[in-house]
Design an enzyme around this catalytic site. Structure first.
Site, short mmCIF file in Angstrom:
data_model
loop_
_atom_site.label_atom_id
_atom_site.label_comp_id
_atom_site.label_asym_id
_atom_site.label_seq_id
_atom_site.Cartn_x
_atom_site.Cartn_y
_atom_site.Cartn_z
N CYS A 141 1.10 -4.13 0.03
CA CYS A 141 0.25 -3.89 1.21
C CYS A 141 0.84 -2.84 2.14
CB CYS A 141 0.07 -5.17 2.01
SG CYS A 141 -0.65 -6.47 1.06
N PRO A 165 -1.25 -20.53 -5.62
CA PRO A 165 -0.81 -19.19 -6.04
C PRO A 165 -1.98 -18.40 -6.61
CG PRO A 165 -0.15 -20.83 -7.67
CD PRO A 165 -0.85 -21.58 -6.57
N GLY A 196 -3.48 -11.45 1.41
CA GLY A 196 -4.46 -10.95 0.46
C GLY A 196 -5.36 -9.93 1.12
N SER A 197 -6.57 -9.81 0.61
CA SER A 197 -7.46 -8.74 1.08
C SER A 197 -8.09 -9.09 2.44
CB SER A 197 -8.56 -8.49 0.06
OG SER A 197 -9.46 -9.58 0.06
N GLU A 217 -2.19 -12.07 6.55
CA GLU A 217 -1.54 -10.78 6.25
C GLU A 217 -2.45 -10.08 5.26
OE1 GLU A 217 0.16 -8.18 4.18
OE2 GLU A 217 1.79 -9.56 3.65
N GLU A 232 -7.62 1.39 0.74
CA GLU A 232 -6.26 1.24 0.20
C GLU A 232 -6.35 1.40 -1.32
OE1 GLU A 232 -4.91 -2.79 0.73
OE2 GLU A 232 -2.86 -2.12 1.09
C1 SIN Z 1 2.92 -7.38 0.64
O1 SIN Z 1 2.62 -6.43 -0.05
O2 SIN Z 1 2.06 -8.22 0.95
C2 SIN Z 1 4.31 -7.67 1.11
C3 SIN Z 1 5.19 -6.51 1.06
C4 SIN Z 1 6.59 -6.80 1.53
O3 SIN Z 1 6.98 -7.92 1.87
O4 SIN Z 1 7.34 -5.84 1.56
#
Ligand code: SIN
Length: 501
Positions: free
Chosen positions: A299, A187, A243-244, A265, A401
């Site tokens: 994200c 985590p 993450g980034s 992701e 971002e």
């Molecule tokens: C994320 O910000 O990585 C996930 C966002 C989401 O599941 O809506």
């Protein structure tokens, strides 16, 4: 609870789990401690002794061993495990939500939503696993049968982010277990407490079900060391990371020599396009959902607002009325009435300030907010919801971002220009389009080079949908039936059949 603070629900540090969870046991780490601090108060919540490289290597061994046991576990047992995890999360919702708020600063109302979001990934994976089937495509010849089997990928390793400390574990772990894999999680250093609280739930449920206890572990520690232990372990078969983009590239390079499967992701830079034919009030409501979820720290939060010039002023005026109301609800994230808490750390608020200053220096105007919000008795890490108008694609708030509560508004004059602006960044996670013209809605949704499109929808996330990006936003999809595919290997068995006499 209505109107009352949730302070009572926040466990004192002594009630928080401070050990790693490895091989079905809570194990004290043997390396430097990770200190978890409440971002709203700056008060320490817990100290978790991190895992040394040798403890992380042992965790990787046990993860690989558990993968062999999981592979042999009958599907109905896996489904039972995953379903009971959903129930376990729901049963402990108040505790988990309070922990999420304490370690991340997420407003308590949103933390409750995250707990339910996490549980829904377990529901969804269980349902998908029950329906999963191999294939028997028609054979070209009478003497052959083509069997396509689905098999679990094996031992997997997940690195999860601080913005959804519980839900992102659930999004990765639920399909992994349902498919018959094991998963070890590292985590985020900022938010390990809800992961360890979930480990307590897992530990109880896995024993009740009689499934392999080592199928899930939580390894807290120095990110590069823990990651290296899992990535180089010969038993690890897959890395999944949220993450980034910068860290994603480093991890992908580390996985390359082993040709390790990866799901990445990564960062986004979401466009939110509002056409003149949109329902402007509805678009403003959706913009609020998209932009200010967790203070803009997701994200898929809208980052660039692309407004058709003829309605830009009307849209911004309606948005401003909503943002003003939101600004009145900044404060202690444990309060029921709070809608905006602190940003996660000093670097996060410094980035927001840099983006605002850069935009203003290049000619944008602060229409609302633009500064920190000082809350008596709390840490200096709160930022007013902010509207910048007159932005352009060269500004930092449009190229990067922001990951904070800033609306960067700019205008366009044609559909083609809107699409070119929207797609003119290296990222491709989420994009939004607001219009009442059905043809345009579909055209633009198809034209957006993003993995997730919110079509008149500012909150598209849901467990049954495949989630993931394109371009610099990463590889692979998680969630829904496709989430299960990500933890499944297809095997082709060619069966020769002799003709009967
Ligand atoms: C994320 O910000 O990585 C996930 C966002 C989401 O599941 O809506």
């Amino acid at each position: 609870m209505s109107g009352a603070a949730a302070h009572d629900l926040i466990p004192a540090p002594r009630a928080v789990e401070t050990r790693c969870y490895i091989g079905g046991e809570f194990v004290r780490g043997d390396a430097a401690p990770v200190v978890v601090v409440n971002p709203a108060t700056d008060l320490p919540l817990a100290e978790i002794a991190g895992a040394s490289p040798s403890l992380a290597a042992r965790a990787a061994d046990l993860n690989a061993h558990a993968a062999r046991e999981m592979r042999a576990l009958p599907i109905l047992k896996r489904v039972e495990l995953v379903r009971r995890l959903a129930a376990g999360v729901r049963n402990e919702a108040p505790h988990l939500a309070a922990l999420l708020t304490a370690e991340s600063g997420k407003p308590i109302v949103e933390s409750r939503g995250e707990v339910e979001y996490a549980a829904s990934f377990f529901d969804n994976a269980a349902a998908a696993a029950e329906m999963a089937a191999g294939e028997l495509p028609a054979s070209r010849t009478a003497d052959r049968r083509v069997l396509v089997l689905r098999e679990p990928v094996g031992a997997t390793f997940a690195i999860t982010p601080w913005n959804f400390p519980l839900a992102m574990i659930a999004r990765k772990l639920a399909p992994a277990l349902a498919a018959g894999c094991s998963q070890a999680v590292k985590p985020a250093e900022e938010t390990p407490l809800s992961a360890l609280a979930f480990a307590r739930i897992f530990d109880r449920v896995v024993r009740e079900v009689g499934a392999p206890t080592g199928a899930f572990s939580v390894v807290v520690g120095e990110p590069p060391q823990v990651a290296a232990a899992f990535i180089t372990h010969p038993g690890t078969r897959k890395l999944t990371f949220t993450g980034s983009t910068e860290v994603g590239r480093v991890l992908a390079a580390q996985c390359a020599p082993r040709l390790l499967r990866t799901a990445l992701e990564l960062g986004g830079n979401a466009p939110f396009i509002v056409f003149a034919d949109a329902d402007i009030d509805r678009a403003a409501d959706q913009a609020m959902l998209s932009k200010f979820r967790f203070m803009g720290q997701t994200c898929i939060c809208a980052n660039r607002f692309l407004l058709e010039a003829s309605i830009a002023e009307e849209f911004l005026a309606r948005l401003e009325a909503r943002v003003k109301a939101l600004a009145a609800a900044i404060g202690d994230p444990t309060l029921e009435s709070t809608r905006m808490g602190p940003l996660i750390n000093d670097a996060a608020i410094a980035k927001v300030e840099r983006h605002v200053a850069d935009a203003v220096a290049r000619g944008a105007r602060v229409r609302f907010g633009g500064t920190r919000a000082r809350i008596a008795g709390l840490a200096d890490r709160f930022h007013a919801p902010t509207i910048l108008e007159g932005c352009d694609p060269t500004m930092a708030c449009a190229c990067e971002e922001t990951f904070g509560p800033v609306v960067a508004a700019m205008t366009f004059r044609s559909e083609a220009e809107a699409l070119a602006m929207a797609n003119g960044v290296p990222y491709g996670l989420a994009g939004y389009v607001m219009t009442q013209d059905a043809d345009r809605l579909l055209r633009v949704a198809e034209g957006l080079e993003f993995g997730v499109v919110g079509a008149n929808d500012g909150a598209p996330s849901t467990a049954e949908a495949p989630f993931g990006g394109r371009k610099d936003s990463g590889l692979g999809k998680e969630g829904g039936g496709h989430g299960l595919d990500a933890y499944t290997e297809l095997k082709y068995v060619s069966l020769r059949v002799r003709a009967g006499s």
